[in-house]
Design a protein around this motif. Structure first.
Motif, PDB file in Angstrom:
ATOM      1  N   UNK A 135     -23.234  39.766  46.017  1.00  0.00           N
ATOM      2  CA  UNK A 135     -23.057  39.949  47.601  1.00  0.00           C
ATOM      3  C   UNK A 135     -24.117  41.124  47.944  1.00  0.00           C
ATOM      4  N   UNK A 136     -25.072  40.709  48.570  1.00  0.00           N
ATOM      5  CA  UNK A 136     -26.022  41.597  49.000  1.00  0.00           C
ATOM      6  C   UNK A 136     -25.868  42.090  50.561  1.00  0.00           C
ATOM      7  N   UNK A 139     -21.384  48.249  43.823  1.00  0.00           N
ATOM      8  CA  UNK A 139     -20.029  48.229  43.648  1.00  0.00           C
ATOM      9  C   UNK A 139     -19.537  46.927  43.079  1.00  0.00           C
ATOM     10  N   UNK A 140     -18.185  47.330  42.575  1.00  0.00           N
ATOM     11  CA  UNK A 140     -17.532  46.128  41.858  1.00  0.00           C
ATOM     12  C   UNK A 140     -16.441  45.425  42.841  1.00  0.00           C
ATOM     13  N   UNK A 141     -15.944  44.394  42.669  1.00  0.00           N
ATOM     14  CA  UNK A 141     -15.072  43.779  43.516  1.00  0.00           C
ATOM     15  C   UNK A 141     -13.750  44.730  44.114  1.00  0.00           C
ATOM     16  N   UNK A 142     -13.612  45.779  43.503  1.00  0.00           N
ATOM     17  CA  UNK A 142     -12.508  46.627  43.916  1.00  0.00           C
ATOM     18  C   UNK A 142     -13.150  47.670  44.691  1.00  0.00           C
ATOM     19  N   UNK A 143     -14.473  47.699  45.249  1.00  0.00           N
ATOM     20  CA  UNK A 143     -14.976  48.789  45.882  1.00  0.00           C
ATOM     21  C   UNK A 143     -15.376  49.994  44.981  1.00  0.00           C
ATOM     22  N   UNK A 144     -15.242  50.127  43.679  1.00  0.00           N
ATOM     23  CA  UNK A 144     -15.851  51.022  42.795  1.00  0.00           C
ATOM     24  C   UNK A 144     -17.244  51.499  42.853  1.00  0.00           C
ATOM     25  N   UNK A 145     -17.766  52.495  43.191  1.00  0.00           N
ATOM     26  CA  UNK A 145     -19.196  52.446  42.899  1.00  0.00           C
ATOM     27  C   UNK A 145     -19.704  52.706  41.609  1.00  0.00           C
ATOM     28  N   UNK A 184     -24.838  35.685  48.245  1.00  0.00           N
ATOM     29  CA  UNK A 184     -24.667  35.752  49.560  1.00  0.00           C
ATOM     30  C   UNK A 184     -25.490  37.036  50.015  1.00  0.00           C
ATOM     31  N   UNK A 185     -26.164  36.873  51.291  1.00  0.00           N
ATOM     32  CA  UNK A 185     -26.755  38.169  51.772  1.00  0.00           C
ATOM     33  C   UNK A 185     -25.869  38.393  53.465  1.00  0.00           C
ATOM     34  N   UNK A 240     -20.361  41.509  42.308  1.00  0.00           N
ATOM     35  CA  UNK A 240     -20.803  42.832  42.431  1.00  0.00           C
ATOM     36  C   UNK A 240     -21.426  42.690  43.899  1.00  0.00           C
ATOM     37  N   UNK A 241     -21.144  43.936  44.765  1.00  0.00           N
ATOM     38  CA  UNK A 241     -21.545  43.927  46.007  1.00  0.00           C
ATOM     39  C   UNK A 241     -22.394  45.148  45.985  1.00  0.00           C
ATOM     40  N   UNK A 242     -23.644  44.608  46.554  1.00  0.00           N
ATOM     41  CA  UNK A 242     -24.703  45.594  46.366  1.00  0.00           C
ATOM     42  C   UNK A 242     -25.230  45.939  47.889  1.00  0.00           C
TER      43      UNK A 242
END
Length: 137
Positions: A73-74, A30-36, A114-115, A8-10
């Motif tokens: 991923x922050x 967001x998930x790996x595909x960019x969906x919020x 990661x950040x 997840x990307x935050x």
């Protein structure tokens, strides 16, 4: 909502009007595909900008964990906080030291994390949420 697996990307942001002053935090997951998957924001009372940035990180980490992330991923627009969490800068302020410890402890629950720092323009959704929260105060 089903739990998200994997990465997840935050995007996180925190801010105060005045320093210290009324403060708010936000996280956009967001998930790996960019969906919020989720957007959260809240007022946190009176705080400095740096305290708000750390509190936003904690919110983002908490939400990613709740959604079942294994890898995180922050992304934030505070270069100071990003470099402190990476271990590139020392945390000299006592209040920030405790928040830094809480962030590092919370990150231990992930297989990988990661950040990275981005410009405010590249953190627009989290920034918008913080400002909307501050406008309500």
């Amino acid at each position: 909502m089903a739990a998200a697996k994997g990465t997840l990307r935050v995007n996180v942001d925190g801010g105060a009007r005045g320093n210290p002053g009324p403060a708010a935090i936000a996280a956009v997951v967001q998930d790996g595909g960019g969906e919020v998957l989720e957007e959260r924001s809240e007022a946190i009372g009176t705080a400095t900008n740096n305290v708000a940035e750390y509190r936003a990180l904690l919110l983002g980490i908490e939400r990613a964990a709740a959604l079942g992330a294994k890898t995180l991923e922050l992304i934030g627009d505070s270069e100071l906080i990003v470099r402190q969490v990476k271990g590139e800068y020392k945390v000299k302020d006592g209040n920030l030291r405790e928040l830094h410890r809480q962030v590092r402890e919370a990150l231990d629950g992930f297989e990988e994390w990661s950040i990275r720092h981005v410009r405010r323009d590249d953190n627009a959704e989290a920034d918008r949420l913080v400002n909307e929260e501050l406008d309500r105060l």
